[in-house]
Design a protein around this motif. Structure first.
Motif, short mmCIF file in Angstrom:
data_model
loop_
_atom_site.label_atom_id
_atom_site.label_comp_id
_atom_site.label_asym_id
_atom_site.label_seq_id
_atom_site.Cartn_x
_atom_site.Cartn_y
_atom_site.Cartn_z
N ASN A 18 0.78 -1.17 -0.09
CA ASN A 18 -0.10 -0.08 0.00
C ASN A 18 0.70 1.12 0.24
OD1 ASN A 18 -2.34 -1.62 0.02
ND2 ASN A 18 -2.28 -1.71 2.28
N ALA A 19 1.90 1.20 0.56
CA ALA A 19 3.07 2.36 0.37
C ALA A 19 3.39 2.75 -0.88
CB ALA A 19 4.32 2.07 1.48
N VAL A 20 3.13 4.18 -1.38
CA VAL A 20 3.60 4.44 -2.78
C VAL A 20 4.41 5.75 -2.59
CG1 VAL A 20 2.85 5.05 -4.98
CG2 VAL A 20 1.61 3.21 -3.66
N THR A 21 5.25 5.74 -3.20
CA THR A 21 6.21 7.22 -3.48
C THR A 21 5.55 7.90 -4.72
OG1 THR A 21 8.16 6.44 -2.42
CG2 THR A 21 8.25 8.53 -3.74
N ARG A 22 4.64 8.95 -4.55
CA ARG A 22 4.21 9.70 -5.42
C ARG A 22 4.77 10.99 -5.78
NH1 ARG A 22 -0.41 6.76 -6.45
NH2 ARG A 22 -1.21 5.65 -4.52
N SER A 23 5.21 11.26 -7.10
CA SER A 23 5.77 12.27 -7.57
C SER A 23 4.85 13.30 -8.18
CB SER A 23 6.92 12.27 -8.23
OG SER A 23 8.10 11.40 -7.48
N TRP A 24 5.04 14.77 -8.03
CA TRP A 24 3.94 15.70 -8.53
C TRP A 24 4.66 16.02 -9.98
CZ3 TRP A 24 -0.18 18.22 -7.39
CH2 TRP A 24 -0.57 19.29 -8.30
N THR A 25 3.81 15.83 -11.13
CA THR A 25 4.35 15.88 -12.57
C THR A 25 3.80 17.29 -13.16
OG1 THR A 25 2.59 14.57 -13.24
CG2 THR A 25 4.75 13.58 -12.47
N SER A 35 -6.01 13.34 -8.97
CA SER A 35 -4.91 12.09 -9.10
C SER A 35 -4.10 12.31 -10.27
CB SER A 35 -5.84 10.99 -9.36
OG SER A 35 -6.70 10.66 -8.03
N ALA A 36 -4.49 13.04 -11.13
CA ALA A 36 -3.76 13.18 -12.32
C ALA A 36 -2.45 13.91 -12.19
CB ALA A 36 -4.59 13.56 -13.75
N ASN A 37 -2.35 14.66 -11.20
CA ASN A 37 -1.16 15.55 -11.08
C ASN A 37 -0.21 14.94 -10.55
OD1 ASN A 37 -2.23 17.91 -11.89
ND2 ASN A 37 -3.20 18.40 -9.89
N TRP A 38 -0.04 13.65 -10.21
CA TRP A 38 0.83 12.67 -9.72
C TRP A 38 1.26 11.51 -10.29
CZ3 TRP A 38 2.71 14.61 -5.03
CH2 TRP A 38 1.81 15.57 -4.27
N VAL A 49 4.53 8.60 0.50
CA VAL A 49 5.38 9.73 0.34
C VAL A 49 5.23 10.48 -0.79
CG1 VAL A 49 7.95 10.24 0.21
CG2 VAL A 49 7.31 7.96 1.52
N ALA A 50 5.27 11.67 -0.65
CA ALA A 50 4.71 12.62 -1.54
C ALA A 50 6.00 13.69 -1.89
CB ALA A 50 3.66 13.61 -1.27
N ASN A 51 6.64 13.48 -3.08
CA ASN A 51 7.89 14.51 -3.65
C ASN A 51 7.37 15.58 -4.49
OD1 ASN A 51 9.62 12.82 -2.08
ND2 ASN A 51 9.79 11.50 -3.86
N THR A 64 -8.48 23.02 0.66
CA THR A 64 -9.27 22.47 1.52
C THR A 64 -9.02 21.05 1.79
OG1 THR A 64 -10.83 21.40 -0.40
CG2 THR A 64 -11.37 23.74 0.42
N GLY A 65 -9.79 20.46 2.91
CA GLY A 65 -9.36 19.34 3.15
C GLY A 65 -8.41 18.85 4.21
N THR A 66 -7.96 17.56 4.52
CA THR A 66 -6.75 17.27 5.56
C THR A 66 -5.87 16.47 4.61
OG1 THR A 66 -8.26 17.39 7.35
CG2 THR A 66 -6.34 15.99 7.62
N VAL A 67 -4.54 16.71 5.10
CA VAL A 67 -3.43 15.83 4.27
C VAL A 67 -2.62 14.98 5.50
CG1 VAL A 67 -1.47 15.68 2.99
CG2 VAL A 67 -3.19 17.25 2.26
N ALA A 68 -2.63 13.77 5.21
CA ALA A 68 -1.73 12.86 6.30
C ALA A 68 -0.90 11.89 5.50
CB ALA A 68 -2.82 12.44 7.22
N VAL A 69 0.18 12.04 5.42
CA VAL A 69 1.08 11.14 4.81
C VAL A 69 2.13 10.93 5.51
CG1 VAL A 69 0.49 12.07 2.23
CG2 VAL A 69 2.31 13.18 3.61
#
Length: 399
Positions: A18-25, A35-38, A49-51, A64-69
């Protein structure tokens, strides 16, 4: 035993899957929650992990919203990558802002940990409140505090370690929650500077460690530190003309600090414990001064000035002790060769004091007054020299 090992393996395998490293593109910037931004596609959450490290100049917005990573990283090799926290909710993670990265916080809460690396920036903008709750903040880059109140609470208490630049450009407060079990902590080995704002900027209810090598520079208005039960005064403190550094309340301990500048550097607080020496350039304009057994000459005053503070305890003078205003209580002995100078027109209160003079008291200016019980006793076995026209007035209801 095999069942236990199998269970652990299944849990680890599930977490890893389930753990994924996602990079902003999207180098045009955009919404964190698209979703399409990653890449791989999907909004970072949970164990991700968000890069935000791809080169370019763009802004990723949490509106808006809550971010927890698990963690996030901002800042690439070129351009400027900005993470804009605009939500009323929280960002919880282990964050790192590297060179070329900016975390721009307009509102909401930061929880977890945050490291600002050299070249990275944390910016507090807009008048809205910002909450730094249960946060470990290590600054090796630049924090620019333009507007808005900063607040914190919860356990463990927030810890700020500033080894870079913390720049204040307005009049706002960073308020620690006074009712929590452990006080928030501020450790300064870098630069804290107030460069604009004619009013007050404040750090309240922190235990502040001004460590050697650190600098506090007040160029405009007043920078006030208040509260805290264990504040140490090392490093250097400067106040420009018209500006004031104000140690307003709390308990402080000398740690080799030095104050300077054309403005005012003043202790105006609760208790100043001078363990080894004075803080040169610091006015003792309020609160209580306590001298330790290792102060100056084995606990004996060689150089001290009061400008409104109260000196308590059984103290001795072998050098020069100047009282421009303030209070002397308990006991003071002026040793042979020592001198007590009573200067300036301000009142001096000798309350419940036993004053033993074996050296010289030079009374240049100001009224002397006393009161309280036990009544003041003056024993003059040296010289008591008066150079002006003033009164020493005993409280008429006692003798």
């Amino acid at each position: 035993m095999k069942c236990i090992c199998l269970s652990i393996l299944l849990v680890f395998t599930t977490w890893s899957a389930n753990a994924v490293t996602r990079s902003w593109t999207n180098t045009a910037g955009g919404n964190w929650f698209v979703s399409a931004n990653w890449t791989p596609n999907g909004v970072p959450s949970g164990t991700d992990v968000a890069n935000i490290t791809n080169n370019g100049t763009y802004t990723v917005t949490i509106a808006t919203g809550t971010v927890a990573v698990v963690s996030y990283n901002v800042g690439g090799a070129s351009g400027t990558q900005t993470l804009a926290l605009q939500t009323a909710n929280s960002l919880t993670a282990a964050g790192t802002v590297g060179a070329n990265g900016i975390l721009d916080m307009s509102s909401g809460s930061l929880l977890g940990s945050l490291v600002i690396l050299p070249g990275g920036q944390l910016v507090f903008n807009t008048p809205g409140n910002k909450f730094l709750d249960t946060l470990s903040l290590i600054n090796q880059g630049t924090v620019t505090w333009n507007d808005g109140q900063l607040l914190n609470g919860g356990q463990p208490a927030t810890v700020v370690s500033n080894g870079g630049q913390w720049l204040m450009t307005g009049d706002n407060s960073f308020n620690g929650y006074s009712a929590q079990t452990n006080s928030p902590v501020w450790i300064n080995t870098g630069l804290v500077r107030k460069s604009a704002g004619a009013g007050f900027s404040q750090l309240n209810n922190f235990n502040v460690a001004f460590n050697p090598g650190g600098v506090v520079d007040v160029q405009s208005g007043t920078l006030r530190f208040g509260g805290g039960t264990n504040n140490t005064l090392g490093g250097s403190f400067t106040a420009s003309a018209g500006a004031t550094l104000d140690l307003n309340s709390g308990t402080y301990y000398d740690a080799g600090g030095v104050a300077s500048g054309a403005g005012f550097n003043r202790f105006n607080g609760t208790t100043l414990n001078l363990r080894t020496n004075i803080i040169p350039g610091l006015l003792h304009s309020g609160g209580t001064v306590v001298l330790g057994p290792s102060f100056q000459n084995a606990g004996v005053i060689t150089n001290l000035t009061l400008d409104g503070a109260t000196l308590v305890g059984s103290n001795r003078v072998s050098g020069t002790f100047v009282v421009n205003s303030g209070y002397l209580v308990n006991q003071l002995t002026v040793l042979a060769g020592g001198e007590l100078l009573l200067n300036t027109p301000g009142n001096k209160f000798l309350d419940t004091l036993t004053l033993i003079n074996q050296g010289t008291v030079t009374w240049n200016d100001g009224q002397l007054l006393n009161g309280g019980q036990p009544a003041t006793v003056v024993s003059n076995g040296g010289q008591w020299l008066m150079t002006g026209d003033n009164s020493f007035n005993g409280y008429s209801a006692q003798t």
